[in-house]
Motif scaffolding. Structure first.
Motif, PDB file in Angstrom:
ATOM      1  N   VAL A 194       4.862  16.822   2.696  1.00 25.67           N
ATOM      2  CA  VAL A 194       3.567  16.745   3.407  1.00 25.67           C
ATOM      3  C   VAL A 194       3.161  15.352   3.941  1.00 25.67           C
ATOM      4  O   VAL A 194       3.400  14.343   3.169  1.00 25.67           O
ATOM      5  CB  VAL A 194       2.512  17.455   2.699  1.00 25.67           C
ATOM      6  CG1 VAL A 194       1.141  17.226   3.310  1.00 25.67           C
ATOM      7  CG2 VAL A 194       2.977  18.865   2.244  1.00 25.67           C
ATOM      8  N   ASP A 195       2.657  15.253   5.003  1.00 27.91           N
ATOM      9  CA  ASP A 195       1.927  14.219   5.520  1.00 27.91           C
ATOM     10  C   ASP A 195       0.511  13.930   4.829  1.00 27.91           C
ATOM     11  O   ASP A 195      -0.263  14.694   5.025  1.00 27.91           O
ATOM     12  CB  ASP A 195       1.528  14.085   7.152  1.00 27.91           C
ATOM     13  CG  ASP A 195       1.300  12.834   7.589  1.00 27.91           C
ATOM     14  OD1 ASP A 195       0.580  12.188   6.971  1.00 27.91           O
ATOM     15  OD2 ASP A 195       1.624  12.356   8.754  1.00 27.91           O
ATOM     16  N   LEU A 196       0.397  12.884   4.025  1.00 34.16           N
ATOM     17  CA  LEU A 196      -0.730  12.779   3.036  1.00 34.16           C
ATOM     18  C   LEU A 196      -1.744  12.291   3.943  1.00 34.16           C
ATOM     19  O   LEU A 196      -2.955  12.684   3.381  1.00 34.16           O
ATOM     20  CB  LEU A 196      -0.529  12.104   1.999  1.00 34.16           C
ATOM     21  CG  LEU A 196       0.690  12.311   1.052  1.00 34.16           C
ATOM     22  CD1 LEU A 196       0.858  11.121  -0.032  1.00 34.16           C
ATOM     23  CD2 LEU A 196       0.522  13.594   0.516  1.00 34.16           C
ATOM     24  N   GLU A 197      -1.717  11.985   5.121  1.00 38.36           N
ATOM     25  CA  GLU A 197      -2.886  11.787   5.817  1.00 38.36           C
ATOM     26  C   GLU A 197      -3.515  12.761   6.514  1.00 38.36           C
ATOM     27  O   GLU A 197      -4.805  13.032   6.424  1.00 38.36           O
ATOM     28  CB  GLU A 197      -2.527  10.624   7.047  1.00 38.36           C
ATOM     29  CG  GLU A 197      -3.816  10.004   7.772  1.00 38.36           C
ATOM     30  CD  GLU A 197      -3.503   9.092   8.803  1.00 38.36           C
ATOM     31  OE1 GLU A 197      -4.456   8.666   9.502  1.00 38.36           O
ATOM     32  OE2 GLU A 197      -2.414   8.463   8.692  1.00 38.36           O
TER      33      GLU A 197
ATOM     34  N   ILE B 264       4.114  -0.080  -2.042  1.00 38.80           N
ATOM     35  CA  ILE B 264       4.030   0.358  -0.740  1.00 38.80           C
ATOM     36  C   ILE B 264       3.629  -0.739   0.330  1.00 38.80           C
ATOM     37  O   ILE B 264       4.252  -0.339   1.356  1.00 38.80           O
ATOM     38  CB  ILE B 264       2.655   1.235  -0.820  1.00 38.80           C
ATOM     39  CG1 ILE B 264       2.817   2.489  -1.658  1.00 38.80           C
ATOM     40  CG2 ILE B 264       2.293   1.784   0.563  1.00 38.80           C
ATOM     41  CD1 ILE B 264       1.687   3.438  -2.126  1.00 38.80           C
ATOM     42  N   ARG B 265       2.899  -1.734   0.165  1.00 39.76           N
ATOM     43  CA  ARG B 265       2.717  -2.722   0.790  1.00 39.76           C
ATOM     44  C   ARG B 265       4.036  -3.457   1.355  1.00 39.76           C
ATOM     45  O   ARG B 265       4.225  -3.635   2.516  1.00 39.76           O
ATOM     46  CB  ARG B 265       1.767  -3.998   0.459  1.00 39.76           C
ATOM     47  CG  ARG B 265       1.379  -4.786   1.262  1.00 39.76           C
ATOM     48  CD  ARG B 265       0.158  -5.673   0.978  1.00 39.76           C
ATOM     49  NE  ARG B 265       0.496  -6.413  -0.242  1.00 39.76           N
ATOM     50  CZ  ARG B 265       0.032  -6.135  -1.561  1.00 39.76           C
ATOM     51  NH1 ARG B 265      -1.043  -5.020  -1.635  1.00 39.76           N
ATOM     52  NH2 ARG B 265       0.360  -6.629  -2.605  1.00 39.76           N
ATOM     53  N   TRP B 266       5.037  -3.702   0.325  1.00 41.11           N
ATOM     54  CA  TRP B 266       6.263  -4.209   0.576  1.00 41.11           C
ATOM     55  C   TRP B 266       7.059  -3.542   1.680  1.00 41.11           C
ATOM     56  O   TRP B 266       7.982  -3.841   2.603  1.00 41.11           O
ATOM     57  CB  TRP B 266       6.833  -4.447  -0.688  1.00 41.11           C
ATOM     58  CG  TRP B 266       8.211  -5.073  -0.563  1.00 41.11           C
ATOM     59  CD1 TRP B 266       8.657  -6.155  -0.526  1.00 41.11           C
ATOM     60  CD2 TRP B 266       9.285  -4.121  -0.684  1.00 41.11           C
ATOM     61  NE1 TRP B 266      10.094  -6.386  -0.560  1.00 41.11           N
ATOM     62  CE2 TRP B 266      10.509  -5.076  -0.643  1.00 41.11           C
ATOM     63  CE3 TRP B 266       9.547  -2.944  -0.920  1.00 41.11           C
ATOM     64  CZ2 TRP B 266      11.820  -4.867  -0.657  1.00 41.11           C
ATOM     65  CZ3 TRP B 266      11.186  -2.594  -0.984  1.00 41.11           C
ATOM     66  CH2 TRP B 266      11.888  -3.310  -0.773  1.00 41.11           C
TER      67      TRP B 266
ATOM     68  N   CYS C  91       7.427   7.869   0.203  1.00 45.40           N
ATOM     69  CA  CYS C  91       7.086   9.226  -0.263  1.00 45.40           C
ATOM     70  C   CYS C  91       6.753   9.200  -1.696  1.00 45.40           C
ATOM     71  O   CYS C  91       7.687   8.871  -2.463  1.00 45.40           O
ATOM     72  CB  CYS C  91       8.300  10.277   0.224  1.00 45.40           C
ATOM     73  SG  CYS C  91       8.012  12.084  -0.268  1.00 45.40           S
ATOM     74  N   ALA C  92       5.442  10.047  -2.044  1.00 40.00           N
ATOM     75  CA  ALA C  92       5.177   9.956  -3.375  1.00 40.00           C
ATOM     76  C   ALA C  92       5.985  11.286  -3.953  1.00 40.00           C
ATOM     77  O   ALA C  92       5.939  12.402  -3.328  1.00 40.00           O
ATOM     78  CB  ALA C  92       3.622  10.265  -3.636  1.00 40.00           C
ATOM     79  N   ASN C  93       6.637  11.317  -5.063  1.00 40.44           N
ATOM     80  CA  ASN C  93       7.560  12.474  -5.461  1.00 40.44           C
ATOM     81  C   ASN C  93       6.577  13.044  -6.833  1.00 40.44           C
ATOM     82  O   ASN C  93       6.221  12.086  -7.606  1.00 40.44           O
ATOM     83  CB  ASN C  93       8.926  11.996  -6.037  1.00 40.44           C
ATOM     84  CG  ASN C  93       9.779  13.152  -6.066  1.00 40.44           C
ATOM     85  OD1 ASN C  93       9.744  14.081  -5.702  1.00 40.44           O
ATOM     86  ND2 ASN C  93      10.643  13.045  -7.138  1.00 40.44           N
TER      87      ASN C  93
ATOM     88  N   GLY D 124      -1.882   4.734  -0.163  1.00 41.83           N
ATOM     89  CA  GLY D 124      -1.209   4.266   1.107  1.00 41.83           C
ATOM     90  C   GLY D 124       0.169   5.167   1.144  1.00 41.83           C
ATOM     91  O   GLY D 124       0.705   4.621   1.985  1.00 41.83           O
ATOM     92  N   PHE D 125       0.236   6.132   0.302  1.00 37.14           N
ATOM     93  CA  PHE D 125       1.708   6.656   0.508  1.00 37.14           C
ATOM     94  C   PHE D 125       1.638   7.457   1.964  1.00 37.14           C
ATOM     95  O   PHE D 125       0.665   7.911   2.404  1.00 37.14           O
ATOM     96  CB  PHE D 125       1.791   7.748  -0.425  1.00 37.14           C
ATOM     97  CG  PHE D 125       2.349   7.278  -1.825  1.00 37.14           C
ATOM     98  CD1 PHE D 125       3.698   6.869  -2.071  1.00 37.14           C
ATOM     99  CD2 PHE D 125       1.374   6.913  -2.703  1.00 37.14           C
ATOM    100  CE1 PHE D 125       3.998   6.654  -3.410  1.00 37.14           C
ATOM    101  CE2 PHE D 125       1.967   6.517  -4.038  1.00 37.14           C
ATOM    102  CZ  PHE D 125       3.035   6.255  -4.179  1.00 37.14           C
TER     103      PHE D 125
END
Length: 693
Positions: free
Chosen positions: A486-489, A642-644, A653-655, A670-671
């Motif tokens: 899923v696109d988290l946004e 995430i920033r890196w 992607c958050a698993n 920010g995932f």
């Protein structure tokens, strides 16, 4: 070069000299000055090259001497007979000049390749027919000349044709060449042009006086010779280097050869129009000679094509570095060996061996030393192989062995003998597989490949035998379920993760056992094919693969065609470096449209350096990998990761999102994407698709 510039200025001023004896002596003095400057330039060269230049200058100097003798004959002695002593000097100078030019500009290729000489002979014979028809034949028929006079007069145009042949013989090999060579060409062309025009003028008007522009052509030849001897490239005129080496193109050579072949027919046409008296015998002999030369050239061309075809075939079948068969030949010979083993009922073993820590060796000593190690290792190993046994370069530092008539134990003994001969104190690891009727070549290689990795995990410098009893029909059935990504946004589904499950055991235990038994790559390929069959036309499909399986033939055979919309997620759990051939496979998959992801970042062996080597497009991060940290530190680590990743253009992607609360807690971090059973509760109950093959 100041002397050459002074000579050039004097050449421009020559027409200003008064006609008659003053101009004649000016001509002689200028020619002698050119020869003197040329001798001075050649004297600075090394002895071997200097002697060749001196021979050329002797030929040109002979013509200057001939001019002086001719002037004395005409203006002092008033000689009225023909031929005269100056003719002997002139004709001898032609011969010396031709020999000197050939010795000076003699490319190494002329010693072994007769092609330039044949091509020059074709054009020279064609030109000789023209000269013989329009110049020599009329001279031979001139009854006002004595027999010696006719012979000598006919020799001059023949000498010009000789110089033309010499020029053409080196032109096609040295080409545009150095500045010295180009100046020599100018000298010869100026001399030839002036000679041809003078022969025509003398035939039409025996009392004609040499015009000043014709003197300028001859003097230009002297000036060009002097300038050539004084250039820096005079020392290496037969071996131009760098930008100076501009070989004549095949198209230009074909045009020149075509003109040479057309000359006899053109001669007949023009002669028939002008005189209607065709010297059939002369043209016939010349045409037959041309035909023989063309046939010889065609025979040499066919021979060259045959030799190149053999070389190309060898290049296609053999490895360029080591000289042994390459991967393509291995594939062909392995299929044939397995067929022979089935028909004869004889054993057949194969082995995949890999030089231990070869990348480290290359980094330490350099690629040239690494290449030498490969060549010397192959040469040493070949000493213990039988006449029917074959070693091939499988890729990089990996080699394949086909051992007909040997069982697993005998193959292990052969490999041990090879191990002892490995040079520079290096070693290799090897995997052995024994062929039987249930296996095809790809599966047999995959078994040996799996055994190779077992040998590496066992500490390297050893060999392991694969258990080939597990055929394709005995692979554990794998089920595939599709979990939404899923696109988290936006909260919209953008793809699916292919989740592998086994009804009779845990995923990790079954795959680990499969790799221990030597059929792990076949099992991964089976799961891969099952996942691809479940591929949806909408969104992308993410498929997990182990890094060690990625280079196997069975996996590559399953990943065929266009791979756009496929994400290959490299699984964690390996402690191996990324071999060069695996990195090459990854790059090849990306060029076909696949995207590369790193699975379970934080749990895996991947660090920043290896991530740069893989050039991943995405990584997955599981918060459970950070459970040992305080909760506030977990968020900080994830934000930094995430920033890196985003700074490097990598999606993250958050698993393992299992509840709405977990989704809400990671949303502000920010995932880009998320996946887990929360997004599809039915995925844990899905029976999936059976994939037994």
């Amino acid at each position: 070069m100041r002397a050459v510039l002074a000579l050039a200025v004097l050449w421009c001023a020559y027409p200003l000299a008064p006609s008659g004896s003053v101009r004649a002596w000016a001509y002689e003095l200028y020619a002698a000055a050119c020869i003197g400057v040329g001798v001075w330039g050649a004297s600075r060269l090394r002895a071997r090259v200097r002697s060749r230049w001196m021979l050329v200058l002797a030929g040109i100097g002979g013509m200057v001497v001939g001019d002086g003798v001719f002037s004395i004959e005409q203006h002092v002695l008033h000689v009225s007979f023909y031929p005269v002593p100056s003719d002997a000097v002139y004709l001898g100078s032609y011969l010396v000049l031709a020999v000197g030019f050939l010795r000076l500009v003699r490319p190494p290729s002329l010693r072994t390749d007769a092609t330039p000489l044949l091509e020059a002979a074709i054009v020279t014979v064609g030109s000789g027919i023209v000269v013989a028809t329009f110049v020599i034949a009329p001279i031979a028929a001139d009854s006002t000349l004595s027999v010696p006079g006719r012979v000598v007069a006919s020799t001059y145009p023949a000498a010009d044709v000789l110089l033309l042949g010499v020029l053409l013989s080196v032109w096609t090999t040295v080409g545009a060449g150095s500045r010295a060579f180009r100046l020599l060409v100018v000298a010869l062309l100026a001399t030839l042009g002036a000679d041809v025009v003078w022969n025509v003028v003398a035939m039409t008007d025996p009392e004609a006086v040499t015009p000043v522009w014709m003197d300028l052509l001859w003097l230009l030849g002297y000036l060009a010779i002097a300038a050539a001897a004084c250039t820096r490239s005079a020392a290496r005129i037969d071996r131009p280097q760098g930008h100076e080496r501009q070989l004549i193109s095949a198209r230009v050579r074909m045009v020149v050869l075509g003109c040479g072949l057309l000359l006899p027919g053109l001669t007949l046409f023009v002669d028939a129009l002008v005189r209607r008296e065709v010297p059939w015998q002369l043209v016939s002999v010349g045409s037959m000679l041309l035909a023989v030369l063309v046939l010889l050239r065609m025979a040499m061309l066919l021979r060259t094509v045959e030799v190149q075809a053999v070389r190309l075939s060898a290049l296609a079948r053999n490895d360029a570095l080591t000289g042994i068969p390459n991967r393509r030949t291995w594939d062909h010979e392995l299929g044939r060996a397995m067929q022979n083993a089935r028909e004869e009922g004889s054993p057949l073993s194969i082995a995949i061996l890999d030089l231990d820590h070869f990348k480290r060796f290359n980094d330490k000593f350099g690629h040239q030393v690494g290449d030498r190690l490969l060549r010397e290792a192959v040469a040493a190993w070949c000493e213990v192989l039988g006449p029917d046994e074959m070693i091939a370069r499988y890729g990089g530092e990996e080699f394949g062995l086909i051992l007909p008539g040997l069982d697993a134990e005998q193959a292990a003994v052969r490999l041990e003998a090879m191990q002892e001969l490995t040079p520079d104190g290096q070693s290799f690891s090897a995997g052995i597989a024994v062929a039987h009727s249930d296996l095809d070549p790809d599966m047999l290689v995959a078994l040996a490949d799996g055994a190779l990795y077992e040998a590496k995990r066992a500490g390297r410098r050893c060999s392991r035998v694969a258990d080939s009893r597990c055929g394709a029909d005995a692979l554990p059935p794998v089920q595939i379920a599709l979990q939404p990504i899923v696109d988290l946004e936006t909260g919209l589904e953008v793809g699916q993760q292919a989740v592998k499950r086994f009804p009779d055991g845990s995923l990790a235990s079954i795959f680990n056992q499969a790799h221990r038994d030597g059929y792990g790559h076949e099992l991964e390929a089976s799961a891969l094919r099952a996942a691809l069959r479940r591929r949806s036309p909408a969104g992308y499909l993410s498929i997990s693969l182990s890094l060690r399986a990625l280079g196997s033939t069975v996996i590559q055979a399953a990943l065929v065609g266009d791979l756009h919309g496929i994400v290959i997620e490299l699984e964690h759990g390996s402690d191996l470096d990324i071999p060069e051939e695996i990195a090459a496979v990854i790059e090849a998959l990306k060029t076909r449209g696949a995207r590369i992801a790193i699975g379970d970042w934080g749990n895996s062996f991947f660090d920043a350096e290896r991530l740069a080597g893989v050039r991943a497009d995405a990584i997955t991060l599981d918060r459970r990998a950070l459970a040992i940290l305080p909760e506030e530190d977990q968020d900080a680590v994830m934000r930094a990761t995430i920033r890196w990743a985003h700074e490097r253009g990598i999606k993250i992607c958050a698993n393992g999102i299992e509840t709405a609360e977990q989704w809400r807690s990671i949303a502000p971090l920010g995932f880009d994407y998320g996946r887990g059973v929360y997004f599809d509760e039915s995925v844990v109950k899905a029976e999936g698709a059976s994939a037994s093959g």
